[in-house]
Design a protein around this motif. Structure first.
Motif, PDB file in Angstrom:
ATOM      1  N   ALA A 161       0.838  -1.208   0.000  1.00  0.00           N
ATOM      2  CA  ALA A 161       0.000   0.000   0.000  1.00  0.00           C
ATOM      3  C   ALA A 161       0.868   1.253   0.000  1.00  0.00           C
ATOM      4  N   GLU A 162       1.947   1.235   0.776  1.00  0.00           N
ATOM      5  CA  GLU A 162       2.855   2.392   0.820  1.00  0.00           C
ATOM      6  C   GLU A 162       3.569   2.570  -0.515  1.00  0.00           C
ATOM      7  N   ILE A 163       3.888   1.460  -1.181  1.00  0.00           N
ATOM      8  CA  ILE A 163       4.531   1.549  -2.495  1.00  0.00           C
ATOM      9  C   ILE A 163       3.566   2.166  -3.502  1.00  0.00           C
ATOM     10  N   GLU A 164       2.310   1.734  -3.473  1.00  0.00           N
ATOM     11  CA  GLU A 164       1.286   2.309  -4.365  1.00  0.00           C
ATOM     12  C   GLU A 164       1.181   3.821  -4.156  1.00  0.00           C
ATOM     13  N   GLU A 165       1.160   4.229  -2.900  1.00  0.00           N
ATOM     14  CA  GLU A 165       1.054   5.651  -2.578  1.00  0.00           C
ATOM     15  C   GLU A 165       2.296   6.414  -3.049  1.00  0.00           C
ATOM     16  N   ALA A 166       3.476   5.827  -2.856  1.00  0.00           N
ATOM     17  CA  ALA A 166       4.717   6.475  -3.284  1.00  0.00           C
ATOM     18  C   ALA A 166       4.749   6.632  -4.799  1.00  0.00           C
ATOM     19  N   VAL A 167       4.296   5.614  -5.521  1.00  0.00           N
ATOM     20  CA  VAL A 167       4.257   5.687  -6.987  1.00  0.00           C
ATOM     21  C   VAL A 167       3.294   6.780  -7.424  1.00  0.00           C
ATOM     22  N   SER A 168       2.126   6.832  -6.804  1.00  0.00           N
ATOM     23  CA  SER A 168       1.140   7.876  -7.139  1.00  0.00           C
ATOM     24  C   SER A 168       1.712   9.268  -6.885  1.00  0.00           C
ATOM     25  N   ASP A 169       2.360   9.435  -5.745  1.00  0.00           N
ATOM     26  CA  ASP A 169       2.961  10.732  -5.410  1.00  0.00           C
ATOM     27  C   ASP A 169       4.050  11.107  -6.415  1.00  0.00           C
ATOM     28  N   ALA A 170       4.882  10.137  -6.791  1.00  0.00           N
ATOM     29  CA  ALA A 170       5.970  10.409  -7.730  1.00  0.00           C
ATOM     30  C   ALA A 170       5.421  10.790  -9.101  1.00  0.00           C
ATOM     31  N   ILE A 171       4.359  10.116  -9.534  1.00  0.00           N
ATOM     32  CA  ILE A 171       3.745  10.450 -10.823  1.00  0.00           C
ATOM     33  C   ILE A 171       3.172  11.872 -10.773  1.00  0.00           C
ATOM     34  N   ALA A 172       2.524  12.203  -9.662  1.00  0.00           N
ATOM     35  CA  ALA A 172       1.955  13.546  -9.516  1.00  0.00           C
ATOM     36  C   ALA A 172       3.054  14.606  -9.443  1.00  0.00           C
ATOM     37  N   THR A 173       4.112  14.331  -8.689  1.00  0.00           N
ATOM     38  CA  THR A 173       5.210  15.294  -8.521  1.00  0.00           C
ATOM     39  C   THR A 173       5.912  15.590  -9.835  1.00  0.00           C
ATOM     40  N   LEU A 214      11.532   8.228  -7.396  1.00  0.00           N
ATOM     41  CA  LEU A 214      11.399   7.157  -6.395  1.00  0.00           C
ATOM     42  C   LEU A 214      12.755   6.736  -5.855  1.00  0.00           C
ATOM     43  N   LYS A 215      13.737   6.610  -6.731  1.00  0.00           N
ATOM     44  CA  LYS A 215      15.074   6.195  -6.285  1.00  0.00           C
ATOM     45  C   LYS A 215      15.700   7.243  -5.379  1.00  0.00           C
ATOM     46  N   GLY A 216      15.397   8.494  -5.629  1.00  0.00           N
ATOM     47  CA  GLY A 216      15.910   9.557  -4.783  1.00  0.00           C
ATOM     48  C   GLY A 216      15.348   9.518  -3.367  1.00  0.00           C
TER      49      GLY A 216
END
Length: 152
Positions: free
Chosen positions: A102-114, A130-132
């Motif tokens: 779930a946290e990975i899904e959220e991180a991916v969504s945030d990275a796409i938005a950012t 994400l790698k950063g």
């Protein structure tokens, strides 16, 4: 305390405790870090690798051992698989907590938005973001297809 200092402190403590298996694994970690230092030294004038690079090294070492465990178990060599698991346990002491799905899904969504990614061409930007932020906290081999699905 940076990663290199943590590994060295654990190495010294393992020597004092005469923990042979732990000491062996910590020496492998130290050797991998020094190998990377030498490789980087040839490329630039830097003093060595930073914490992010050490985390990447540790992640790679852990992944290699997981593959070895699987191979040993398929081959019926449970004793060698157990040794690899013990090494994984020592390596993972230095890795940050792995993110939940779930946290990975959220991180991916945030990275796409950012990054403002809209197509598959922007995948590199998202992976860089994400790698950063999450080096050592997620398996980027599984995150890549997730990003691809979201952007296509």
């Amino acid at each position: 305390m940076d990663m290199r200092d943590r590994v060295n402190a654990a190495l010294k403590q393992a020597m004092k405790d005469k923990a042979v298996d732990r000491l062996s694994t910590l020496r492998l970690i130290n050797a991998a870090i020094k190998d990377r230092d030498i490789a980087v030294r040839g490329d630039s004038d830097s003093a060595g690798v930073g914490d992010a690079e050490v985390l990447a090294i540790l992640g790679k070492m852990s992944k290699q051992r997981m593959e070895s465990v699987r191979a040993y178990e398929e081959g019926g060599r449970v004793d060698l698989a157990e040794r690899e698991r013990a090494e994984i346990a020592v390596i993972e002491e230095f890795l940050p907590r792995q993110l939940s799905p779930a946290e990975i899904e959220e991180a991916v969504s945030d990275a796409i938005a950012t990054t403002g990614a809209t197509s598959i061409r922007d995948m590199g930007k998202v992976m860089g973001e994400l790698k950063g932020k999450y080096t050592g906290q997620m398996d980027f081999g599984t995150v890549g297809p997730m990003i691809k699905t979201r952007l296509s």
